[in-house]
Every structure is written in C-alpha cells, then in structure tokens.
Design a protein around this motif. Structure first.
Motif, mmCIF file in Angstrom:
data_model
loop_
_atom_site.group_PDB
_atom_site.id
_atom_site.type_symbol
_atom_site.label_atom_id
_atom_site.label_comp_id
_atom_site.label_asym_id
_atom_site.label_seq_id
_atom_site.Cartn_x
_atom_site.Cartn_y
_atom_site.Cartn_z
ATOM 1 N N ILE A 129 59.346 9.388 32.935
ATOM 2 C CA ILE A 129 59.754 8.507 34.266
ATOM 3 C C ILE A 129 57.992 7.939 34.204
ATOM 4 C CG2 ILE A 129 58.548 8.658 36.245
ATOM 5 C CD1 ILE A 129 61.946 7.949 35.787
ATOM 6 N N ALA A 136 56.828 13.581 35.500
ATOM 7 C CA ALA A 136 56.253 11.856 35.553
ATOM 8 C C ALA A 136 55.216 12.029 34.370
ATOM 9 C CB ALA A 136 55.586 10.667 36.004
ATOM 10 N N ALA A 196 53.123 12.527 41.752
ATOM 11 C CA ALA A 196 54.778 12.299 40.139
ATOM 12 C C ALA A 196 54.424 12.761 39.246
ATOM 13 C CB ALA A 196 53.991 10.387 40.295
ATOM 14 N N ALA A 224 55.171 5.943 36.343
ATOM 15 C CA ALA A 224 55.464 6.127 38.317
ATOM 16 C C ALA A 224 54.004 4.526 38.446
ATOM 17 C CB ALA A 224 54.665 7.170 38.801
ATOM 18 N N HIS A 257 60.755 10.119 44.725
ATOM 19 C CA HIS A 257 60.364 11.446 44.566
ATOM 20 C C HIS A 257 62.200 12.782 44.283
ATOM 21 C CE1 HIS A 257 61.655 13.896 47.994
ATOM 22 N NE2 HIS A 257 61.218 14.686 47.557
ATOM 23 N N THR A 313 63.294 10.851 40.029
ATOM 24 C CA THR A 313 62.563 11.172 39.058
ATOM 25 C C THR A 313 63.090 12.576 38.731
ATOM 26 O OG1 THR A 313 60.551 10.211 40.001
ATOM 27 C CG2 THR A 313 60.409 12.213 38.817
ATOM 28 N N PHE A 343 56.598 5.464 44.853
ATOM 29 C CA PHE A 343 56.425 6.813 44.965
ATOM 30 C C PHE A 343 56.760 7.580 45.605
ATOM 31 C CE2 PHE A 343 57.069 11.402 43.203
ATOM 32 C CZ PHE A 343 57.620 10.419 41.800
#
Length: 327
Positions: free
Chosen positions: A188, A208, A203, A190, A175, A178, A170
């Motif tokens: 998402i 996420a 995240a 992560a 970033h 996403t 990540f």
C-alpha cells in the motif's frame, strides 16, 4: 425517539423528539446501538447531493437490535443485531436488478438520504437490506464497516489483483481496506493532504510501505490506485502514478470536477472507473473477509446530540479513522 434532523440543506442538524416509527410490511425497526459518520453524510448535509428527503434523519452505517417487525418479517429476527447500509431498498425488477447489478437500480432508496437513517435512537429498515452481525462484537467497531468497509471492498475488487496499490485520501474507508489489502499480500502506498504527517504515520502503522503527500509521485509505478478523497484534481495525479495498463478507481459518490488533462495520461490502456453504491453480495463477501483479516476500525465516539461536531471534525480533516455516534 430522539433524532438529529436535517431540515434544510446547508444548515446544522436539529435535535428533535419524534414518535417511535412503526415498520410497514417487509420492514423492521432497530434500536440503534451505533451509527458511523460517513463523508456521504457530509455531502447530504452540505447540499452536494441533490433532492434529499426533507426533513431527513441522516446516517447509513447503522448497527442496531431488532425490536419490532412488520408483516411478512420472521419473528426470529427480533433481538438480533443487524447492520443497515447506504443502499436501503431496490425495486428488484429493473434491468440492473435482474442482471445482478442492484447497486445501479433505477428505483433505489438510500438510507440517510431518501429514507430516514441512523442519527437517531430508532430507525426502520427494509429487512432485505439489514445484514446479520456478530452479537458478541463491539457495535462501535462494526459501524464503519457498513459503508467505509463495503465501499472500500467494492473499490478494492474494481482495482484488480495488482500488488502495488495507491490510496488517495486516508480516512475511514482507506484505513479499513488497507488492512484487508495488506492481509492479501499487497503493498500500500498512501497519499494524504500535503503536510498531514499524522495521517501518513497512521497509514504506516497499518502496514503501508510508503506514505506521502498527494502532490508527490510514489517511488515505484503503481498497478492501480483508489481515490477516496472527493477531489477531482487527484484523477490526473493518480493516472500519472499508475503503470501502463493500470487502473484508477474513483470510490466516492461525489467528487469535485475533474480538470482537463492531456490524453497521454490515459493512453497506454490505463483505465478510469467509478464505484456506485454496493450490493448485498458485497456484504456477503466482505464481512467474513474482514473477520479473517482481523480488521480493527479506529473510531472516535460522539454522543448522538453532538452529531454536528462529528460532521465538522470530518469536514475539516480533524479525524483519523471514523466518527461514530452513540445514542
């Protein structure tokens, strides 16, 4: 001009004064406003990628203002803000270029690898591979889009239209993409280095639905996964996490060796694919989408002369988001 120069692979960059470059026919010169620092720059500097042009000015996520054009380039481009990516030149006539796959060109040049890049106050670029950018936007925020964003976009397309998407590693690309994937309505998941709580929280802050360590399985089967971390051991891990018929996309230009693994991880029509470079078509698609998705890059700014510190912070995992150099 001032430039941070790699004289030998595996050694720190040196600050050097050089004459201002002069563009050749079909080229233009940029006064660099910002240049993001990519993991590929690390691979070039550390010697993971073979045969760089030496001495070399690294950097391929460049935002700048055109201040001089070569023969055949319209004077109307003077004063425009443009972005220069990793793919810096293609031959235009090999079978791949003719077929629309210029990212696989047989005779390419790569910015900050086989031609000088943007860790400098000025850089010369092929005018065909310099994309018009928003004159009102912040150049620091734009810079990571030139590689992390474009490669992330190409990976996202390769991953297909599945709703549940895993992202391993990540950093800068993750970033950005996403935010695009969440805007598209995807979920998402992560995956970070074990114990990297900061990256996991980062995240989640970007949307996420789950974040954990790369040695964990997600709570549900994934439709696809993208591996941005240059770690071959993650390939069988990601294959284990995707459903039957799922796809794993390797997004890096360099990765450590993929370990031996049982065939059952690939069986049931799971797919393993890689992404190489980018095309101008990717940029035409991505920049409007990034604007509509209101992508916001998270950056840490370093003065040009601190390029080695930025590279080391990336190398050791001390960054969330992207490092950006400003002359």
């Amino acid at each position: 001009m001032k430039a941070m120069v790699l004289e030998r692979s595996g050694t720190p960059l040196k600050a050097i004064d050089r004459p201002d470059p002069t563009p050749r026919p079909g080229e233009m010169r940029l006064r660099v406003e910002a240049c993001a620092v990519c993991r590929t720059d690390l691979h070039v500097v550390d010697g993971d990628l073979p045969r760089p042009k030496l001495p070399l000015v690294p950097g391929h996520e460049i935002v700048g203002i055109v201040d001089l054009v070569g023969e055949g380039v319209s004077q109307s481009r003077l004063g425009r803000r443009v972005g220069v990516p990793w793919l810096g030149h293609t031959c235009g006539h090999c079978p791949y270029c003719v077929a629309g796959a210029e990212n696989l060109c047989d005779l390419p040049l790569f910015t900050g690898y086989t031609r000088d890049g943007g860790f400098a106050t000025h850089v010369v670029a092929d005018e065909r591979f310099a994309f018009e950018l928003d004159a009102a936007a912040d150049p620091v925020s734009l810079a990571p889009l030139l590689c992390a964003g474009l490669i992330g976009w190409r990976c996202l397309k390769k991953a297909g239209g599945g709703r549940r998407l895993g992202i391993y590693g990540f950093g800068a690309a993750a970033h950005i993409i996403t935010q695009v994937a969440v805007w598209q309505g995807r979920q998402i998941f992560a995956f970070t280095r074990p114990g990297d709580i900061q990256a996991q929280e980062f995240a989640r802050s970007l949307g996420a639905v789950w974040a954990g360590s790369s040695d964990e399985l997600p709570p549900v089967e994934l439709d696809a996964a993208i591996i941005f971390a240059p770690v071959g051991e993650l390939v069988p891990v990601a294959l284990r996490a995707v459903r039957k018929g799922g796809r794993v996309v390797c997004g890096g230009i360099h990765m450590s060796d993929i370990p031996s693994m049982p065939y059952r991880l690939l069986w049931e029509e799971r797919e393993l694919v890689s992404v190489a470079n980018l095309t101008r078509r990717d940029a035409e698609e991505f920049f409007p989408i990034a604007q509509r998705a209101q992508v916001r890059t998270h950056t840490k700014v370093y003065p040009l002369e601190r390029a080695n510190q930025a590279l080391d912070d990336l190398r050791t995992g001390r960054l969330s988001g992207a490092a950006v150099l400003r002359p």
